[in-house]
Motif scaffolding. Structure first.
Motif, PDB file in Angstrom:
ATOM      1  N   UNK A 246       0.805  -1.222   0.000  1.00 11.72           N
ATOM      2  CA  UNK A 246       0.000   0.000   0.000  1.00 11.72           C
ATOM      3  C   UNK A 246       0.840   1.275   0.000  1.00 11.72           C
ATOM      4  N   UNK A 247       1.807   1.435   0.902  1.00 12.17           N
ATOM      5  CA  UNK A 247       2.526   2.720   0.877  1.00 12.17           C
ATOM      6  C   UNK A 247       3.307   2.938  -0.420  1.00 12.17           C
ATOM      7  N   UNK A 248       3.939   1.886  -0.916  1.00 15.20           N
ATOM      8  CA  UNK A 248       4.704   2.023  -2.154  1.00 15.20           C
ATOM      9  C   UNK A 248       3.784   2.379  -3.317  1.00 15.20           C
ATOM     10  N   UNK A 249       2.651   1.691  -3.413  1.00 13.27           N
ATOM     11  CA  UNK A 249       1.708   1.943  -4.507  1.00 13.27           C
ATOM     12  C   UNK A 249       1.160   3.362  -4.439  1.00 13.27           C
ATOM     13  N   UNK A 250       0.855   3.827  -3.235  1.00 15.33           N
ATOM     14  CA  UNK A 250       0.316   5.186  -3.109  1.00 15.33           C
ATOM     15  C   UNK A 250       1.360   6.236  -3.488  1.00 15.33           C
ATOM     16  N   UNK A 251       2.584   6.070  -3.034  1.00 16.05           N
ATOM     17  CA  UNK A 251       3.655   7.015  -3.373  1.00 16.05           C
ATOM     18  C   UNK A 251       3.915   7.003  -4.880  1.00 16.05           C
ATOM     19  N   UNK A 252       3.972   5.815  -5.466  1.00 12.81           N
ATOM     20  CA  UNK A 252       4.224   5.706  -6.908  1.00 12.81           C
ATOM     21  C   UNK A 252       3.108   6.371  -7.708  1.00 12.81           C
ATOM     22  N   UNK A 253       1.864   6.147  -7.297  1.00 15.82           N
ATOM     23  CA  UNK A 253       0.728   6.718  -8.015  1.00 15.82           C
ATOM     24  C   UNK A 253       0.700   8.241  -7.872  1.00 15.82           C
ATOM     25  N   UNK A 254       0.893   8.740  -6.659  1.00 17.66           N
ATOM     26  CA  UNK A 254       0.858  10.181  -6.413  1.00 17.66           C
ATOM     27  C   UNK A 254       1.944  10.925  -7.186  1.00 17.66           C
ATOM     28  N   UNK A 255       3.080  10.251  -7.386  1.00 16.20           N
ATOM     29  CA  UNK A 255       4.216  10.884  -8.060  1.00 16.20           C
ATOM     30  C   UNK A 255       4.382  10.437  -9.505  1.00 16.20           C
ATOM     31  N   UNK A 256       3.427   9.634  -9.992  1.00 12.67           N
ATOM     32  CA  UNK A 256       3.438   9.133 -11.376  1.00 12.67           C
ATOM     33  C   UNK A 256       4.773   8.442 -11.719  1.00 12.67           C
ATOM     34  N   UNK A 257       5.184   7.527 -10.822  1.00  9.76           N
ATOM     35  CA  UNK A 257       6.440   6.797 -10.989  1.00  9.76           C
ATOM     36  C   UNK A 257       6.171   5.347 -11.365  1.00  9.76           C
ATOM     37  N   UNK A 258       6.935   4.830 -12.301  1.00 11.19           N
ATOM     38  CA  UNK A 258       6.912   3.387 -12.551  1.00 11.19           C
ATOM     39  C   UNK A 258       7.864   2.743 -11.541  1.00 11.19           C
ATOM     40  N   UNK A 259       7.899   1.430 -11.487  1.00 11.05           N
ATOM     41  CA  UNK A 259       8.705   0.732 -10.490  1.00 11.05           C
ATOM     42  C   UNK A 259      10.182   1.093 -10.591  1.00 11.05           C
ATOM     43  N   UNK A 260      10.705   1.169 -11.794  1.00 16.51           N
ATOM     44  CA  UNK A 260      12.121   1.509 -11.972  1.00 16.51           C
ATOM     45  C   UNK A 260      12.422   2.893 -11.404  1.00 16.51           C
TER      46      UNK A 260
ATOM     47  N   UNK B 100      11.787   7.997   4.591  1.00 11.30           N
ATOM     48  CA  UNK B 100      10.684   8.813   4.098  1.00 11.30           C
ATOM     49  C   UNK B 100       9.503   8.514   5.007  1.00 11.30           C
ATOM     50  N   UNK B 101       9.019   9.494   5.743  1.00  9.23           N
ATOM     51  CA  UNK B 101       7.840   9.290   6.569  1.00  9.23           C
ATOM     52  C   UNK B 101       6.631   9.694   5.749  1.00  9.23           C
ATOM     53  N   UNK B 102       5.599   8.906   5.856  1.00  9.74           N
ATOM     54  CA  UNK B 102       4.476   9.032   4.940  1.00  9.74           C
ATOM     55  C   UNK B 102       3.191   8.634   5.635  1.00  9.74           C
ATOM     56  N   UNK B 103       2.147   9.440   5.489  1.00  9.83           N
ATOM     57  CA  UNK B 103       0.829   9.095   5.999  1.00  9.83           C
ATOM     58  C   UNK B 103      -0.043   8.705   4.821  1.00  9.83           C
ATOM     59  N   UNK B 104      -0.517   7.483   4.814  1.00 14.33           N
ATOM     60  CA  UNK B 104      -1.306   6.951   3.702  1.00 14.33           C
ATOM     61  C   UNK B 104      -2.737   7.484   3.756  1.00 14.33           C
ATOM     62  N   UNK B 105      -3.475   7.217   2.703  1.00 16.07           N
ATOM     63  CA  UNK B 105      -4.861   7.683   2.576  1.00 16.07           C
ATOM     64  C   UNK B 105      -5.754   7.227   3.732  1.00 16.07           C
ATOM     65  N   UNK B 106      -5.387   6.114   4.374  1.00 18.42           N
ATOM     66  CA  UNK B 106      -6.192   5.598   5.491  1.00 18.42           C
ATOM     67  C   UNK B 106      -5.645   6.045   6.848  1.00 18.42           C
ATOM     68  N   UNK B 107      -4.761   7.046   6.850  1.00 22.73           N
ATOM     69  CA  UNK B 107      -4.131   7.627   8.038  1.00 22.73           C
ATOM     70  C   UNK B 107      -3.115   6.719   8.718  1.00 22.73           C
TER      71      UNK B 107
END
Length: 142
Positions: A65-79, A94-101
């Motif tokens: 979940x955190x990786x997918x959310x960060x990748x989607x928000x920043x329009x990043x592919x896995x590489x 990297x500290x990060x608060x996900x969509x579900x808090x």
């Protein structure tokens, strides 16, 4: 193969055919929300020059979940994400608060040579609960 990826295909019972999954129309919800479940579209159309693979609207990969959310928000592919997360260490995550808090600390750990040669990088995630208990979760990517 790591078993972390899958191809999504449709079945039309009225015709017995398998039309191509494009992630559009009635099925756009899947492409738009997969990150909430830790999934990414592995080979997006606009990243073929980076992934080296032709776009596949039906090929998804579980990254967490955190990786997918960060990748989607920043329009990043896995590489691109692997290069991005290399800037973060256990000491300086990297500290990060996900969509579900849920709060996460994300950092890069170089993979060691082992029996699984497909594993070339590991992203580690620490989930911080309200009781400040740390639960370590490692996701082998690629």
């Amino acid at each position: 193969d790591t078993g972390l990826a899958f191809d999504l295909h449709l079945y039309d019972a009225s015709t017995g055919a398998y039309p191509e999954f494009t992630g559009e129309g009635d099925y756009s919800w899947i492409s738009e929300n997969c990150w909430k479940y830790g999934l990414i579209l592995r080979y997006p159309e606009d990243k073929a020059d980076i992934t080296g693979v032709s776009p596949m609207a039906y090929h998804f990969r579980y990254v967490g979940i955190p990786h997918a959310e960060i990748m989607t928000a920043n329009k990043l592919c896995l590489e691109e994400y692997i290069d991005f997360v290399k800037d973060y260490t256990f000491e300086k995550p990297l500290t990060f608060t996900a969509f579900d808090d849920t709060e996460y600390s994300v950092y890069y750990v170089a993979a060691r040579t082992c029996l699984f040669p497909l594993t070339t990088a590991t992203m580690s995630v620490l989930t911080l609960s309200q009781a400040t208990t740390l639960t370590a979760i490692s996701s082998a990517l690629i």
